[in-house]
Design an enzyme around this catalytic site. Structure first.
Site, PDB file in Angstrom:
ATOM      1  N   LYS A   1       0.828  -1.217   0.000  1.00 50.66           N
ATOM      2  CA  LYS A   1       0.000   0.000   0.000  1.00 50.66           C
ATOM      3  C   LYS A   1       0.858   1.261   0.000  1.00 50.66           C
ATOM      4  CE  LYS A   1      -1.987  -1.041   3.925  1.00 50.66           C
ATOM      5  NZ  LYS A   1      -1.262  -2.299   4.231  1.00 50.66           N
TER       6      LYS A   1
ATOM      7  N   ARG B   1      -9.860   1.568   8.016  1.00 47.00           N
ATOM      8  CA  ARG B   1      -9.267   0.296   8.432  1.00 47.00           C
ATOM      9  C   ARG B   1     -10.315  -0.679   8.942  1.00 47.00           C
ATOM     10  NH1 ARG B   1      -3.508   0.694   8.214  1.00 47.00           N
ATOM     11  NH2 ARG B   1      -2.617  -0.930   9.499  1.00 47.00           N
TER      12      ARG B   1
ATOM     13  N   ARG C   1      11.973  -5.344   4.904  1.00 44.66           N
ATOM     14  CA  ARG C   1      11.710  -3.944   4.537  1.00 44.66           C
ATOM     15  C   ARG C   1      12.659  -3.009   5.279  1.00 44.66           C
ATOM     16  NH1 ARG C   1       5.818  -1.545   5.337  1.00 44.66           N
ATOM     17  NH2 ARG C   1       6.117  -2.364   7.440  1.00 44.66           N
TER      18      ARG C   1
ATOM     19  N   ARG D   1      11.338  -0.675  10.729  1.00 44.65           N
ATOM     20  CA  ARG D   1      10.232  -0.196  11.554  1.00 44.65           C
ATOM     21  C   ARG D   1      10.123  -1.013  12.829  1.00 44.65           C
ATOM     22  NH1 ARG D   1       5.002   0.762   7.781  1.00 44.65           N
ATOM     23  NH2 ARG D   1       4.029  -0.386   9.491  1.00 44.65           N
TER      24      ARG D   1
ATOM     25  N   ARG E   1      -0.358  -8.077  13.650  1.00 41.23           N
ATOM     26  CA  ARG E   1      -0.990  -7.134  12.710  1.00 41.23           C
ATOM     27  C   ARG E   1      -1.844  -7.889  11.692  1.00 41.23           C
ATOM     28  NH1 ARG E   1       4.412  -4.615  10.929  1.00 41.23           N
ATOM     29  NH2 ARG E   1       3.249  -3.719   9.200  1.00 41.23           N
TER      30      ARG E   1
HETATM   31  P1  AP5 Z   1       4.896  -1.618   1.741  1.00 38.69           P
HETATM   32  O1  AP5 Z   1       4.518  -0.814   0.548  1.00 38.69           O
HETATM   33  O2  AP5 Z   1       5.661  -0.950   2.828  1.00 38.69           O
HETATM   34  O3  AP5 Z   1       3.578  -2.378   2.312  1.00 38.69           O
HETATM   35  P2  AP5 Z   1       2.340  -1.807   3.142  1.00 38.69           P
HETATM   36  O4  AP5 Z   1       1.115  -2.507   2.649  1.00 38.69           O
HETATM   37  O5  AP5 Z   1       2.319  -0.309   3.117  1.00 38.69           O
HETATM   38  O6  AP5 Z   1       2.713  -2.372   4.562  1.00 38.69           O
HETATM   39  P3  AP5 Z   1       2.592  -1.693   6.005  1.00 38.69           P
HETATM   40  O7  AP5 Z   1       3.349  -2.588   6.927  1.00 38.69           O
HETATM   41  O8  AP5 Z   1       2.966  -0.241   5.988  1.00 38.69           O
HETATM   42  O9  AP5 Z   1       1.056  -1.831   6.241  1.00 38.69           O
HETATM   43  P4  AP5 Z   1       0.332  -1.759   7.583  1.00 38.69           P
HETATM   44  O10 AP5 Z   1      -1.095  -1.627   7.161  1.00 38.69           O
HETATM   45  O11 AP5 Z   1       0.635  -2.879   8.503  1.00 38.69           O
HETATM   46  O12 AP5 Z   1       0.971  -0.475   8.311  1.00 38.69           O
HETATM   47  P5  AP5 Z   1       0.547   1.063   8.432  1.00 38.69           P
HETATM   48  O13 AP5 Z   1       1.762   1.855   8.268  1.00 38.69           O
HETATM   49  O14 AP5 Z   1      -0.653   1.374   7.594  1.00 38.69           O
HETATM   50  O15 AP5 Z   1       5.698  -2.905   1.199  1.00 38.69           O
HETATM   51  C1  AP5 Z   1       6.212  -3.867   2.120  1.00 38.69           C
HETATM   52  C2  AP5 Z   1       7.553  -4.401   1.597  1.00 38.69           C
HETATM   53  O16 AP5 Z   1       7.303  -5.142   0.394  1.00 38.69           O
HETATM   54  C3  AP5 Z   1       8.550  -3.300   1.223  1.00 38.69           C
HETATM   55  O17 AP5 Z   1       9.861  -3.723   1.555  1.00 38.69           O
HETATM   56  C4  AP5 Z   1       8.407  -3.157  -0.313  1.00 38.69           C
HETATM   57  O18 AP5 Z   1       9.624  -2.732  -0.947  1.00 38.69           O
HETATM   58  C5  AP5 Z   1       8.041  -4.584  -0.706  1.00 38.69           C
HETATM   59  N1  AP5 Z   1       7.155  -4.638  -1.884  1.00 38.69           N
HETATM   60  C6  AP5 Z   1       6.092  -3.820  -2.129  1.00 38.69           C
HETATM   61  N2  AP5 Z   1       5.487  -4.183  -3.282  1.00 38.69           N
HETATM   62  C7  AP5 Z   1       6.174  -5.253  -3.760  1.00 38.69           C
HETATM   63  C8  AP5 Z   1       6.035  -6.074  -4.933  1.00 38.69           C
HETATM   64  N3  AP5 Z   1       5.033  -5.865  -5.820  1.00 38.69           N
HETATM   65  N4  AP5 Z   1       6.923  -7.078  -5.105  1.00 38.69           N
HETATM   66  C9  AP5 Z   1       7.929  -7.310  -4.210  1.00 38.69           C
HETATM   67  N5  AP5 Z   1       8.126  -6.559  -3.087  1.00 38.69           N
HETATM   68  C10 AP5 Z   1       7.250  -5.537  -2.871  1.00 38.69           C
HETATM   69  O19 AP5 Z   1       0.060   1.120   9.948  1.00 38.69           O
HETATM   70  C11 AP5 Z   1       0.964   0.931  11.005  1.00 38.69           C
HETATM   71  C12 AP5 Z   1       0.218   1.032  12.330  1.00 38.69           C
HETATM   72  O20 AP5 Z   1      -0.387   2.345  12.472  1.00 38.69           O
HETATM   73  C13 AP5 Z   1      -0.967   0.067  12.493  1.00 38.69           C
HETATM   74  O21 AP5 Z   1      -0.540  -1.214  12.951  1.00 38.69           O
HETATM   75  C14 AP5 Z   1      -1.830   0.814  13.528  1.00 38.69           C
HETATM   76  O22 AP5 Z   1      -1.284   0.681  14.815  1.00 38.69           O
HETATM   77  C15 AP5 Z   1      -1.680   2.263  13.095  1.00 38.69           C
HETATM   78  N6  AP5 Z   1      -2.690   2.666  12.116  1.00 38.69           N
HETATM   79  C16 AP5 Z   1      -2.454   3.041  10.820  1.00 38.69           C
HETATM   80  N7  AP5 Z   1      -3.612   3.365  10.222  1.00 38.69           N
HETATM   81  C17 AP5 Z   1      -4.598   3.186  11.143  1.00 38.69           C
HETATM   82  C18 AP5 Z   1      -6.012   3.329  11.103  1.00 38.69           C
HETATM   83  N8  AP5 Z   1      -6.672   3.733   9.994  1.00 38.69           N
HETATM   84  N9  AP5 Z   1      -6.727   3.057  12.237  1.00 38.69           N
HETATM   85  C19 AP5 Z   1      -6.089   2.683  13.364  1.00 38.69           C
HETATM   86  N10 AP5 Z   1      -4.744   2.510  13.479  1.00 38.69           N
HETATM   87  C20 AP5 Z   1      -4.011   2.765  12.358  1.00 38.69           C
END
Ligand code: AP5
Length: 221
Positions: free
Chosen positions: A17, A92, A129, A162, A173
């Site tokens: 994402k 979410r 990552r 991270r 998660r």
């Molecule tokens: P990456 O693009 O970083 O993946 P991502 O889906 O963004 O993963 P996240 O871990 O950021 O998602 P998340 O939902 O757990 O965390 P968030 O930050 O939203 O890609 C991952 C890896 O794969 C990278 O190394 C990349 O290079 C590689 N990759 C990507 N595409 C690829 C491909 N096609 N092929 C090969 N490799 C690839 O949230 C974090 C925390 O914040 C949550 O746990 C929660 O505590 C809080 N939070 C955030 N939003 C909310 C909300 N709306 N409500 C409540 N709490 C929230």
């Protein structure tokens, strides 16, 4: 109110994402709004929001709906969101989607796209990552390594892991995703806004497919 293109990216942790939201920002000339990035920024600056959210983010739980809804509601009022925006990590759960839905105007064009990735790839992706501590560029030691180990090729910043990318927290998660966000996918499927893109494809192909899905879902687009 002007017609806005509102893109929502949904997918499990590690589905791409953040990677794709940044690319769509350039491809569509729309700002990306990542609630995860906003929370991590607040934590690193030790703001009141950051102090409140830190423990939850570190443990992989969800920050309260009221807090996140408020942060997003304020952000989308900014001038750069006039023509639309790309949401990464929000809404979410169904409750956040209902709150967010009340902020949409009748003419807004909504595209909800789910990135599908096999579960067994997610842990491997996330443990490899690395993210730039300065500009937020996302790398992967396997699929997108930096040219110089530990250094961001874009800005020269240090690459960091991270704090929620340990295997135990990643698995937590994923449980949260299954319990809270999979019902949201069904919610959007039911109202006809949902489409799915293969997140296992190479990164450039995923971007092309997302742009195609967004243009295909826009009325007249
Ligand atoms: P990456 O693009 O970083 O993946 P991502 O889906 O963004 O993963 P996240 O871990 O950021 O998602 P998340 O939902 O757990 O965390 P968030 O930050 O939203 O890609 C991952 C890896 O794969 C990278 O190394 C990349 O290079 C590689 N990759 C990507 N595409 C690829 C491909 N096609 N092929 C090969 N490799 C690839 O949230 C974090 C925390 O914040 C949550 O746990 C929660 O505590 C809080 N939070 C955030 N939003 C909310 C909300 N709306 N409500 C409540 N709490 C929230």
């Amino acid at each position: 109110m002007a017609v806005r293109d509102v893109i929502i990216l949904i997918g499990p942790p590690g589905s791409g994402k953040g990677t794709q939201a940044k690319r769509l920002e350039n491809a569509l000339s729309l700002p990306k709004i990542s609630t995860g990035d906003m929370l991590r920024d607040a934590i690193s600056r030790r703001t009141a929001l950051g102090m409140e959210a830190k423990r939850t983010v570190d443990s992989g739980g969800l920050v309260s709906d009221d807090v996140v809804n408020g942060v997003v509601a304020e952000r989308i009022q900014a001038a750069d969101c006039r023509d639309g925006f790309v949401l990464d990590g929000y809404p979410r759960n169904v409750s956040q989607a209902e709150a967010f839905g009340r902020s949409l105007g009748a003419g807004d064009r909504l595209s909800v796209i789910e990135l599908g990735v096999d579960t067994d790839r997610l842990v491997a992706r996330l443990t490899r990552r690395r993210t730039c501590g300065s500009c937020g560029e996302i790398y992967n030691l396997e699929s997108r390594p930096p040219e110089v180990a530990g250094v961001c090729g874009r800005c020269g910043g240090d690459l960091v892991r991270r704090s929620d990318d340990t295997e135990a927290v990643i698995r937590g998660r994923m449980d949260v995703y299954r319990a809270e966000t999979e019902p949201l996918v069904r919610f959007y499927r039911g109202n006809g806004h949902h489409s799915q893109v293969d997140g296992m494809a190479p990164i450039d192909d995923v971007t092309d497919n997302l742009v195609g899905a967004i243009r295909g879902s826009a009325p007249g687009g």
